[in-house]
Design a protein around this motif. Structure first.
Motif, PDB file in Angstrom:
ATOM      1  N   VAL A  49      23.260 -30.079  63.686  1.00  0.00           N
ATOM      2  CA  VAL A  49      22.564 -30.597  62.811  1.00  0.00           C
ATOM      3  C   VAL A  49      22.765 -29.787  61.185  1.00  0.00           C
ATOM      4  O   VAL A  49      22.606 -30.777  60.348  1.00  0.00           O
ATOM      5  CB  VAL A  49      20.787 -30.319  63.150  1.00  0.00           C
ATOM      6  CG1 VAL A  49      20.020 -30.780  61.934  1.00  0.00           C
ATOM      7  CG2 VAL A  49      20.435 -31.200  64.376  1.00  0.00           C
ATOM      8  N   GLU A  52      25.910 -31.462  59.884  1.00  0.00           N
ATOM      9  CA  GLU A  52      25.636 -32.668  59.485  1.00  0.00           C
ATOM     10  C   GLU A  52      24.961 -32.708  57.946  1.00  0.00           C
ATOM     11  O   GLU A  52      25.055 -33.563  57.179  1.00  0.00           O
ATOM     12  CB  GLU A  52      25.028 -33.598  60.472  1.00  0.00           C
ATOM     13  CG  GLU A  52      24.743 -35.103  60.109  1.00  0.00           C
ATOM     14  CD  GLU A  52      26.332 -35.758  59.890  1.00  0.00           C
ATOM     15  OE1 GLU A  52      26.349 -36.502  59.055  1.00  0.00           O
ATOM     16  OE2 GLU A  52      27.169 -35.427  60.532  1.00  0.00           O
ATOM     17  N   LEU A  53      23.927 -31.879  58.071  1.00  0.00           N
ATOM     18  CA  LEU A  53      23.273 -31.847  56.863  1.00  0.00           C
ATOM     19  C   LEU A  53      23.869 -31.477  55.531  1.00  0.00           C
ATOM     20  O   LEU A  53      23.873 -31.858  54.282  1.00  0.00           O
ATOM     21  CB  LEU A  53      21.707 -31.110  56.887  1.00  0.00           C
ATOM     22  CG  LEU A  53      20.762 -31.608  57.895  1.00  0.00           C
ATOM     23  CD1 LEU A  53      19.492 -30.700  58.053  1.00  0.00           C
ATOM     24  CD2 LEU A  53      20.295 -32.810  57.560  1.00  0.00           C
ATOM     25  N   TRP A 104      23.321 -39.198  60.715  1.00  0.00           N
ATOM     26  CA  TRP A 104      22.073 -39.293  60.828  1.00  0.00           C
ATOM     27  C   TRP A 104      21.402 -39.691  62.218  1.00  0.00           C
ATOM     28  O   TRP A 104      19.995 -39.141  62.474  1.00  0.00           O
ATOM     29  CB  TRP A 104      21.465 -40.451  59.767  1.00  0.00           C
ATOM     30  CG  TRP A 104      20.008 -40.275  59.234  1.00  0.00           C
ATOM     31  CD1 TRP A 104      19.293 -41.480  59.520  1.00  0.00           C
ATOM     32  CD2 TRP A 104      19.282 -39.151  58.983  1.00  0.00           C
ATOM     33  NE1 TRP A 104      17.843 -40.961  59.329  1.00  0.00           N
ATOM     34  CE2 TRP A 104      17.819 -39.573  58.755  1.00  0.00           C
ATOM     35  CE3 TRP A 104      19.491 -38.040  58.800  1.00  0.00           C
ATOM     36  CZ2 TRP A 104      16.930 -38.735  58.506  1.00  0.00           C
ATOM     37  CZ3 TRP A 104      18.514 -37.032  58.489  1.00  0.00           C
ATOM     38  CH2 TRP A 104      17.213 -37.502  58.193  1.00  0.00           C
ATOM     39  N   VAL A 107      21.387 -36.263  64.162  1.00  0.00           N
ATOM     40  CA  VAL A 107      20.216 -35.501  63.363  1.00  0.00           C
ATOM     41  C   VAL A 107      18.936 -35.756  64.275  1.00  0.00           C
ATOM     42  O   VAL A 107      18.314 -34.883  64.644  1.00  0.00           O
ATOM     43  CB  VAL A 107      20.363 -35.498  61.968  1.00  0.00           C
ATOM     44  CG1 VAL A 107      18.986 -34.687  61.540  1.00  0.00           C
ATOM     45  CG2 VAL A 107      21.470 -34.725  61.326  1.00  0.00           C
ATOM     46  N   GLN A 108      18.482 -37.176  63.911  1.00  0.00           N
ATOM     47  CA  GLN A 108      17.560 -37.508  64.449  1.00  0.00           C
ATOM     48  C   GLN A 108      17.208 -37.273  66.150  1.00  0.00           C
ATOM     49  O   GLN A 108      16.194 -36.860  66.759  1.00  0.00           O
ATOM     50  CB  GLN A 108      17.015 -38.886  64.294  1.00  0.00           C
ATOM     51  CG  GLN A 108      16.930 -39.002  62.805  1.00  0.00           C
ATOM     52  CD  GLN A 108      16.633 -40.545  62.321  1.00  0.00           C
ATOM     53  OE1 GLN A 108      17.588 -41.559  62.788  1.00  0.00           O
ATOM     54  NE2 GLN A 108      15.489 -40.860  61.577  1.00  0.00           N
ATOM     55  N   ALA A 111      17.243 -32.898  66.758  1.00  0.00           N
ATOM     56  CA  ALA A 111      15.835 -32.116  66.501  1.00  0.00           C
ATOM     57  C   ALA A 111      14.701 -32.682  66.842  1.00  0.00           C
ATOM     58  O   ALA A 111      14.779 -34.145  67.018  1.00  0.00           O
ATOM     59  CB  ALA A 111      15.740 -32.234  64.943  1.00  0.00           C
ATOM     60  N   VAL A 114      12.113 -34.793  62.552  1.00  0.00           N
ATOM     61  CA  VAL A 114      12.839 -35.063  61.264  1.00  0.00           C
ATOM     62  C   VAL A 114      12.004 -35.496  60.281  1.00  0.00           C
ATOM     63  O   VAL A 114      11.436 -36.476  60.400  1.00  0.00           O
ATOM     64  CB  VAL A 114      14.057 -35.573  61.404  1.00  0.00           C
ATOM     65  CG1 VAL A 114      14.769 -35.893  60.020  1.00  0.00           C
ATOM     66  CG2 VAL A 114      15.091 -35.162  62.676  1.00  0.00           C
ATOM     67  N   ALA A 127      14.415 -30.579  59.592  1.00  0.00           N
ATOM     68  CA  ALA A 127      14.382 -30.879  61.183  1.00  0.00           C
ATOM     69  C   ALA A 127      13.819 -29.541  61.663  1.00  0.00           C
ATOM     70  O   ALA A 127      13.764 -28.383  61.522  1.00  0.00           O
ATOM     71  CB  ALA A 127      15.999 -30.484  61.713  1.00  0.00           C
TER      72      ALA A 127
END
Length: 140
Positions: A49, A52-53, A104, A107-108, A111, A114, A127
């Motif tokens: 995460v 990626e962020l 994205w 990430v979702q 976590a 988000v 997150a």
């Protein structure tokens, strides 16, 4: 048990070059933070995460980014602030040619929660992970 949150901040250089050095620093700071304050957290998931962020901030903004890591008694919050007011957009993954579109969604998925919040100077993507009660040691 220490209920006080701990915060670590990792920041980009004024003009990140996109060479991955910012991402490496963010991953290193995240690893050290989790090992010290949140050993219950899934290190691999959190690092994915964070990576990626950071990559999104470098790729989709023209300015700075700032990573905040906060650990409460039973929570871990990864918050990325950047200079863009544009929220992340889920794209259809490119399964055939390396065109991206996976981040994205990842990430979702990784976590627990988000959220995207507008800020006066850009936005914050947050997150959050919550420690499960089953088999978890006390304290963060």
């Amino acid at each position: 048990m220490n209920a006080e949150p701990h915060v670590v901040i990792e920041e980009s250089r004024r003009h990140d070059t996109g060479d991955g050095s910012g991402s490496a620093g963010a991953r290193s700071a995240t690893t050290a933070f989790l090992l010290q304050h949140c050993p219950w957290a899934d290190l691999d998931a959190v690092l994915l995460v964070v990576s990626e962020l950071v990559a999104n901030a470098v790729r989709h903004t023209t300015g700075w980014w700032r990573l905040h890591l906060t650990a409460g008694a039973d929570t871990l919050v990864v918050a990325m602030e950047d200079s863009s007011r544009q929220p992340p957009v889920a794209r259809r993954p490119d399964l055939g040619g390396g065109g991206g579109g996976f981040g994205w969604h990842m990430v979702q998925h990784l976590a627990g929660r988000v959220e995207v919040r507008p800020l006066p100077h850009g936005k914050q993507v947050q997150a959050t992970w919550i420690r499960s009660a089953a088999g978890a040691p006390s304290g963060c």
